[in-house]
Design an enzyme around this catalytic site. Structure first.
Site, short mmCIF file in Angstrom:
data_model
loop_
_atom_site.label_atom_id
_atom_site.label_comp_id
_atom_site.label_asym_id
_atom_site.label_seq_id
_atom_site.Cartn_x
_atom_site.Cartn_y
_atom_site.Cartn_z
N SER A 118 0.81 -1.22 0.00
CA SER A 118 0.00 0.00 0.00
C SER A 118 0.84 1.26 0.00
O SER A 118 0.30 2.36 -0.10
CB SER A 118 -0.93 0.00 1.22
OG SER A 118 -0.20 -0.25 2.40
N HIS A 139 -2.25 -2.85 -6.11
CA HIS A 139 -2.76 -2.49 -4.79
C HIS A 139 -4.28 -2.62 -4.80
O HIS A 139 -5.00 -1.74 -5.28
CB HIS A 139 -2.33 -1.05 -4.43
CG HIS A 139 -2.80 -0.60 -3.10
ND1 HIS A 139 -3.03 0.73 -2.80
CD2 HIS A 139 -3.12 -1.29 -1.97
CE1 HIS A 139 -3.46 0.82 -1.56
NE2 HIS A 139 -3.52 -0.38 -1.04
N GLU A 151 -5.09 -0.12 -7.77
CA GLU A 151 -4.01 0.80 -8.16
C GLU A 151 -2.91 -0.04 -8.79
O GLU A 151 -2.35 -0.93 -8.16
CB GLU A 151 -3.43 1.51 -6.93
CG GLU A 151 -4.07 2.82 -6.58
CD GLU A 151 -3.27 3.55 -5.50
OE1 GLU A 151 -3.02 4.75 -5.70
OE2 GLU A 151 -2.92 2.95 -4.47
N ASN A 189 -3.13 6.22 -0.71
CA ASN A 189 -2.65 6.50 0.65
C ASN A 189 -1.92 7.83 0.77
O ASN A 189 -1.80 8.36 1.87
CB ASN A 189 -1.79 5.34 1.14
CG ASN A 189 -2.64 4.15 1.53
OD1 ASN A 189 -3.62 4.29 2.24
ND2 ASN A 189 -2.29 2.97 1.04
#
Length: 296
Positions: A118, A139, A151, A189
């Protein structure tokens, strides 16, 4: 039928194995112990039952999905036939680097090596292999069987061909892949964790209580879950690890984790996984109660 290996049978790993198997891929699920694998398979079976009960999956498809799953405690044995390996181990840099060194040795030379990290640099992971063009980030979002986004993170050396193939594979899973470049935290993130950290800071500074902060974000910003509850869901240890990657990788003090978050992790208050974080969690109950330690 394409062979996929998934490393790690925890929350993310069993979810990734679930969606690949459901969509016709032969899946080798790999973990260090058979009890961990058994727990992962039990979770997959339970989640498939939920899909069947909702009418989104025929009963026969559940049986077929489980039939495409094999478990292995040996990494070498588990990846030997894989065309794609997806690593979903703990968010720990040194652990992931060692896994990719081993994968480079044991996986077929043509295999794509993907990480579900992540926040950790795909370029850094790829650099410990002799096939950096074939290393990429996939991800997935939690819960994997439900969330549509993947992702797809291109490392510095990731090839166009590998990127296009992973984007296509993600679509075959019914997901929406979004290509991003390899910078700390990627996109999800890079944006989410500072928001969560700011919510924790607002609590730390006494701006408002746990429920009040989450209510503002749910009702005022149309978030389905408040940032403090979401942090509990992700795992406060995971949030802290990602913030440290952002802080170290970007060198900006705005990414420094809130002292309250650091203390909670040190105390073992990790959220749902430990039974207490910003909220307290009772098995079998959907009712939320603010942690006694954080009440006004």
């Amino acid at each position: 039928m394409m062979n996929v290996a998934v490393i790690g049978s925890g929350t993310m790993g069993n979810g990734i194995a679930h969606v690949f198997a459901q969509h016709g891929f032969a899946v080798a699920l790999i973990d260090v112990s058979q009890p961990a694998l058994d727990r992962g398979l039990a979770t997959i079976s339970k989640n498939l039952d939920r899909q069947v009960s909702k009418g989104s999956l025929p009963e026969a498809d559940k049986t077929a999905t489980l039939g495409r799953l094999q478990t292995f405690t040996s990494l070498e044995e588990g990846v030997q036939r894989a065309s794609l390996v997806v690593e979903a181990a703990t968010e720990n840099v040194e652990l992931k680097l060692q896994i990719f060194r081993d994968l480079d040795q044991f996986a077929p030379p043509e295999a794509i090596l993907a990480s579900n990290t992540s926040s950790i640099s795909i370029t850094r992971i790829a650099a410990v292999t002799r096939r950096p063009a074939q290393v990429i980030g996939m991800h997935f979002m939690n819960p994997v069987p439900v969330m549509k986004l993947v992702e797809v993170i291109r490392g510095y050396a990731t090839s166009e061909e590998v990127t296009a193939r992973v984007m296509d594979l993600s679509r075959q899973l019914g997901k929406t892949p979004t290509e991003v470049n390899d910078y700390p935290g990627f996109v999800a993130n890079r944006i989410l964790m500072p928001m969560i950290n700011e919510a924790i800071t607002a609590l730390f500074e006494g701006v408002a209580g746990v429920e009040e902060i989450d209510t503002v974000m749910k009702l005022g910003m149309a978030h389905p879950m408040g940032p403090l509850q979401l942090a509990d869901f992700i795992g406060l240890d995971v949030c802290l690890a990602i913030l440290r990657v952002l802080h170290e990788g970007l060198g900006n003090p705005k990414y420094a984790p809130c002292p309250l978050l650091v203390n909670m992790v040190m105390a073992g208050r990790l959220g749902i996984k430990s039974g207490e974080g910003f909220y307290q969690y009772t098995p079998g109950s959907k009712e939320l109660a603010v942690s006694e330690r954080l009440r006004k």
